[in-house]
Design an enzyme around this catalytic site. Structure first.
Site, PDB file in Angstrom:
ATOM      1  NE  ARG A  81      -8.485  30.164  -6.477  1.00  0.00           N
ATOM      2  CZ  ARG A  81      -8.579  31.066  -7.449  1.00  0.00           C
ATOM      3  NH1 ARG A  81      -9.442  30.892  -8.432  1.00  0.00           N
ATOM      4  NH2 ARG A  81      -7.820  32.124  -7.428  1.00  0.00           N
ATOM      5  CE  LYS A 126      -1.833  10.288   3.598  1.00  0.00           C
ATOM      6  NZ  LYS A 126      -0.785   9.627   4.412  1.00  0.00           N
ATOM      7  CD  GLU A 141       2.836  -0.425   0.445  1.00  0.00           C
ATOM      8  OE1 GLU A 141       2.212  -0.483   1.514  1.00  0.00           O
ATOM      9  OE2 GLU A 141       3.695   0.455   0.205  1.00  0.00           O
ATOM     10  CE  LYS A 155      -4.670   4.416   0.871  1.00  0.00           C
ATOM     11  NZ  LYS A 155      -3.448   4.739   0.151  1.00  0.00           N
ATOM     12  CD  GLU A 210      -1.393   9.596   8.140  1.00  0.00           C
ATOM     13  OE1 GLU A 210      -1.509   9.453   6.912  1.00  0.00           O
ATOM     14  OE2 GLU A 210      -0.352   9.381   8.760  1.00  0.00           O
ATOM     15  NE  ARG A 246      -4.861   8.051   4.304  1.00  0.00           N
ATOM     16  CZ  ARG A 246      -5.257   8.596   3.159  1.00  0.00           C
ATOM     17  NH1 ARG A 246      -6.275   9.433   3.145  1.00  0.00           N
ATOM     18  NH2 ARG A 246      -4.660   8.286   2.030  1.00  0.00           N
ATOM     19  CG  ASN A 287       2.075   5.695   7.838  1.00  0.00           C
ATOM     20  OD1 ASN A 287       2.167   5.705   6.620  1.00  0.00           O
ATOM     21  ND2 ASN A 287       1.581   6.707   8.526  1.00  0.00           N
ATOM     22  CG  HIS A 315       4.999   2.589   5.200  1.00  0.00           C
ATOM     23  ND1 HIS A 315       4.372   1.364   5.226  1.00  0.00           N
ATOM     24  CD2 HIS A 315       4.883   3.048   3.924  1.00  0.00           C
ATOM     25  CE1 HIS A 315       3.867   1.116   4.019  1.00  0.00           C
ATOM     26  NE2 HIS A 315       4.171   2.117   3.212  1.00  0.00           N
ATOM     27  CG  HIS A 353       9.105   6.171   4.940  1.00  0.00           C
ATOM     28  ND1 HIS A 353       7.989   6.645   5.584  1.00  0.00           N
ATOM     29  CD2 HIS A 353       8.705   5.818   3.692  1.00  0.00           C
ATOM     30  CE1 HIS A 353       6.950   6.589   4.766  1.00  0.00           C
ATOM     31  NE2 HIS A 353       7.355   6.082   3.607  1.00  0.00           N
ATOM     32  CG  HIS A 377       7.465   2.666  -0.986  1.00  0.00           C
ATOM     33  ND1 HIS A 377       7.738   3.437   0.121  1.00  0.00           N
ATOM     34  CD2 HIS A 377       6.210   2.188  -0.810  1.00  0.00           C
ATOM     35  CE1 HIS A 377       6.688   3.431   0.923  1.00  0.00           C
ATOM     36  NE2 HIS A 377       5.740   2.678   0.379  1.00  0.00           N
TER      37      HIS A 377
HETATM   38  N1  LIG Z   1      -0.606   8.576  -2.718  1.00  0.00           N
HETATM   39  C1  LIG Z   1      -0.413   7.559  -1.914  1.00  0.00           C
HETATM   40  O1  LIG Z   1      -1.212   7.288  -1.020  1.00  0.00           O
HETATM   41  C2  LIG Z   1       0.802   6.719  -2.104  1.00  0.00           C
HETATM   42  C3  LIG Z   1       0.893   5.481  -1.469  1.00  0.00           C
HETATM   43  C4  LIG Z   1       1.997   4.689  -1.721  1.00  0.00           C
HETATM   44  C5  LIG Z   1       2.989   5.123  -2.593  1.00  0.00           C
HETATM   45  N2  LIG Z   1       2.869   6.342  -3.194  1.00  0.00           N
HETATM   46  C6  LIG Z   1       3.880   6.816  -4.145  1.00  0.00           C
HETATM   47  O2  LIG Z   1       3.872   5.934  -5.249  1.00  0.00           O
HETATM   48  C7  LIG Z   1       5.154   5.976  -5.878  1.00  0.00           C
HETATM   49  C8  LIG Z   1       5.574   4.567  -6.194  1.00  0.00           C
HETATM   50  O3  LIG Z   1       4.640   4.001  -7.063  1.00  0.00           O
HETATM   51  P1  LIG Z   1       5.024   2.799  -8.045  1.00  0.00           P
HETATM   52  O4  LIG Z   1       5.676   1.746  -7.260  1.00  0.00           O
HETATM   53  O5  LIG Z   1       3.810   2.486  -8.820  1.00  0.00           O
HETATM   54  O6  LIG Z   1       6.191   3.447  -8.932  1.00  0.00           O
HETATM   55  P2  LIG Z   1       6.251   4.016 -10.437  1.00  0.00           P
HETATM   56  O7  LIG Z   1       5.098   4.850 -10.744  1.00  0.00           O
HETATM   57  O8  LIG Z   1       7.596   4.636 -10.542  1.00  0.00           O
HETATM   58  O9  LIG Z   1       6.215   2.691 -11.310  1.00  0.00           O
HETATM   59  C9  LIG Z   1       7.269   1.767 -11.196  1.00  0.00           C
HETATM   60  C10 LIG Z   1       7.872   1.454 -12.564  1.00  0.00           C
HETATM   61  O10 LIG Z   1       6.994   0.590 -13.288  1.00  0.00           O
HETATM   62  C11 LIG Z   1       6.735   1.118 -14.580  1.00  0.00           C
HETATM   63  N3  LIG Z   1       5.391   0.651 -14.929  1.00  0.00           N
HETATM   64  C12 LIG Z   1       4.207   1.106 -14.473  1.00  0.00           C
HETATM   65  N4  LIG Z   1       3.219   0.327 -14.902  1.00  0.00           N
HETATM   66  C13 LIG Z   1       3.758  -0.642 -15.671  1.00  0.00           C
HETATM   67  C14 LIG Z   1       3.235  -1.746 -16.360  1.00  0.00           C
HETATM   68  N5  LIG Z   1       1.930  -2.056 -16.319  1.00  0.00           N
HETATM   69  N6  LIG Z   1       4.096  -2.531 -17.063  1.00  0.00           N
HETATM   70  C15 LIG Z   1       5.434  -2.261 -17.055  1.00  0.00           C
HETATM   71  N7  LIG Z   1       5.979  -1.239 -16.392  1.00  0.00           N
HETATM   72  C16 LIG Z   1       5.151  -0.434 -15.693  1.00  0.00           C
HETATM   73  C17 LIG Z   1       6.906   2.592 -14.434  1.00  0.00           C
HETATM   74  O11 LIG Z   1       7.191   3.204 -15.662  1.00  0.00           O
HETATM   75  C18 LIG Z   1       8.089   2.661 -13.455  1.00  0.00           C
HETATM   76  O12 LIG Z   1       9.287   2.493 -14.165  1.00  0.00           O
HETATM   77  C19 LIG Z   1       6.084   6.678  -4.907  1.00  0.00           C
HETATM   78  O13 LIG Z   1       6.339   7.973  -5.398  1.00  0.00           O
HETATM   79  C20 LIG Z   1       5.275   6.758  -3.628  1.00  0.00           C
HETATM   80  O14 LIG Z   1       5.592   7.896  -2.851  1.00  0.00           O
HETATM   81  C21 LIG Z   1       1.798   7.139  -2.967  1.00  0.00           C
HETATM   82 ZN   LIG Z   2       3.811   2.163   1.125  1.00  0.00          ZN
END
Ligand SMILES: NC(=O)c1ccc[n+]([C@@H]2O[C@H](COP(=O)([O-])OP(=O)(O)OC[C@H]3O[C@@H](n4cnc5c(N)ncnc54)[C@H](O)[C@@H]3O)[C@@H](O)[C@H]2O)c1
Ligand SMILES: [Zn+2]
Length: 384
Positions: A138, A160, A202, A244, A254, A258, A262, A265, A269, A283
């Site tokens: 939990r 999130k 971003e 942020k 949100e 918040r 987006n 986005h 999306h 993304h």
């Molecule tokens: N929670 C939130 O508020 C929020 C906001 C924006 C995005 N997201 C989510 O985040 C995700 C995207 O995140 P991301 O872009 O970090 O993708 P990711 O976690 O897939 O990382 C991108 C790639 O980089 C590699 N990598 C990570 N760190 C590295 C480093 N230091 N050196 C070399 N390679 C490295 C990873 O292995 C992966 O292949 C999506 O699922 C999205 O929905 C969440």
């Molecule tokens: Zn984003």
């Protein structure tokens, strides 16, 4: 609610090289530290949060190869033991079966209610780990050690968490704030440049939402930032986290403000969906195109100047980001398909698309009543 504060070296006497952003959420408040070398210092940073000197690290196989050793060494300096769960890198890992695997492993490692788990990686690892922490017994504590630029400026902050379902992205999740965020800027040195640029989109987004001066700063320093200038990176990460944090403190779940986050986005999306969330479009690349489109659309609706729209597009393109659907490799997603995805987007309320639009650079606002016809018309002409 207290405003988030920003102070260089305000984090006491440990190291002192890191910048600090405080996220003010009452009992759920936490700090974001940004700076070079935080992985190696993490033992001292974590110690005060631990009930016993053991943690579980969750990471992916790319990051494990590059940065896990440093983190474990950092924990060892304070005698903190760790176990590691390594998942396959990539968006497809944000699913039910990986979640089950993580939760099951955490239970077999006898993680208790007062223990803490660490997300070491990009947004995929952060979202999944955060969600596992939210539901395990939990709710247990977790800390974010984001290693992509996108995760450092966006996904690791704000609470999130979640996974994807076959019905769509991020449809299963929870709000669960971390206890601490450690953004080690040295980890960015191993990040592929395409991923780095995706995170940069971003950063540009925050400037476009609320800070025209920051946008001017990016026009001046963006190139150095992308090329690897640590100070420029840190300034941009801290500024982004501060914005942020401010928005999240004002509207954690949100209900209103918040949604400004987006910006770009809704279009982004739709483009991601139209390219099947494949490697054709990251993304952040979708966000870059989406930002250029949100400005162009706003200009067309007479809300913002054509000059601002041009400036935004030029800046993104100069940084090396795509700005039009036509810039995506392979077949260009067509306007009707994009319109359909926008209609299906979760932000659609009563058939009218809810858009974040702009009155200019740094002046984003939420518009609830965008006429469908204007949108379809815009989509059919943009970029060609
Ligand atoms: N929670 C939130 O508020 C929020 C906001 C924006 C995005 N997201 C989510 O985040 C995700 C995207 O995140 P991301 O872009 O970090 O993708 P990711 O976690 O897939 O990382 C991108 C790639 O980089 C590699 N990598 C990570 N760190 C590295 C480093 N230091 N050196 C070399 N390679 C490295 C990873 O292995 C992966 O292949 C999506 O699922 C999205 O929905 C969440
Ligand atoms: Zn984003």
């Amino acid at each position: 609610v207290n405003k988030p504060s920003l102070g260089k070296g305000a984090d006491g006497n440990i190291g002192g090289k890191a910048s600090l952003v405080a996220v003010a959420l009452g009992a759920r408040s936490y700090n974001i530290l940004v700076g070079p070398g935080l992985l190696l210092e993490c033992g001292a940073r974590l110690e005060p949060l631990l009930h016993r000197k053991q943690v579980v690290i969750i990471t992916d196989d790319n990051v494990a190869q590059l940065h896990l050793r440093t983190l474990i060494d950092g924990l060892n300096t304070q005698g903190i033991d760790s176990e590691t769960i390594t998942l396959e890198a990539g968006e497809q890992t944000k699913n039910f079966s990986a979640l089950e695997k993580v939760v099951d492993k955490l239970l077999s490692l006898k993680v208790e209610r007062n223990d803490l788990i660490i997300a070491l990686g990009g947004g995929v690892i952060g979202d999944l780990t955060g969600f596992a922490a939210a539901i395990l017994r939990r709710g247990i504590d977790f800390i974010q050690i984001p290693t992509t630029l996108l995760a450092q400026v966006d996904s690791s902050v704000g609470g999130k968490t979640g996974i994807n379902s076959r019905h769509g992205k991020n449809l299963v999740g929870a709000f669960h704030q971390p206890r601490l965020v450690l953004a080690d800027t040295l980890t960015l040195e191993t990040l592929p440049s395409r991923e780095l640029l995706a995170g940069y989109a971003e950063i540009v987004k925050y400037a476009l939402i609320r800070d025209a001066k920051f946008f001017t700063w990016l026009e001046e320093h963006g190139k150095a930032l992308v090329a690897g200038d640590e100070r420029a990176r840190r300034h941009a990460i801290v500024t982004s986290c501060m914005y942020k944090a401010e928005i999240v403190a004002a509207d954690e779940t949100e209900q209103g403000e918040r949604a400004l986050l987006n910006l770009g986005h809704t279009f982004g999306h739709a483009l991601e969906a139209a390219t099947d969330y494949s490697a054709r479009l990251l993304h952040g690349e979708g966000v870059a195109i989406g930002l250029a489109m949100a400005f162009a659309f706003s200009a067309e609706l007479g809300l913002c100047s054509a000059d601002d729209a041009r400036r935004v597009k030029t800046h993104l393109a100069r940084a090396g980001l795509p700005t039009r659907p036509q810039d995506i490799k392979g077949a260009t997603p067509d306007a009707a398909e994009l319109a359909m995805h926008i209609r299906q987007d979760k932000k659609v309320v009563d058939g009218r698309a809810r858009f974040v639009l702009v009155r200019g650079i740094g002046k984003a606002f939420i518009k609830d009543d965008v006429p469908e016809s204007a949108l379809v018309d815009f989509l059919s002409r943009y970029g060609s």
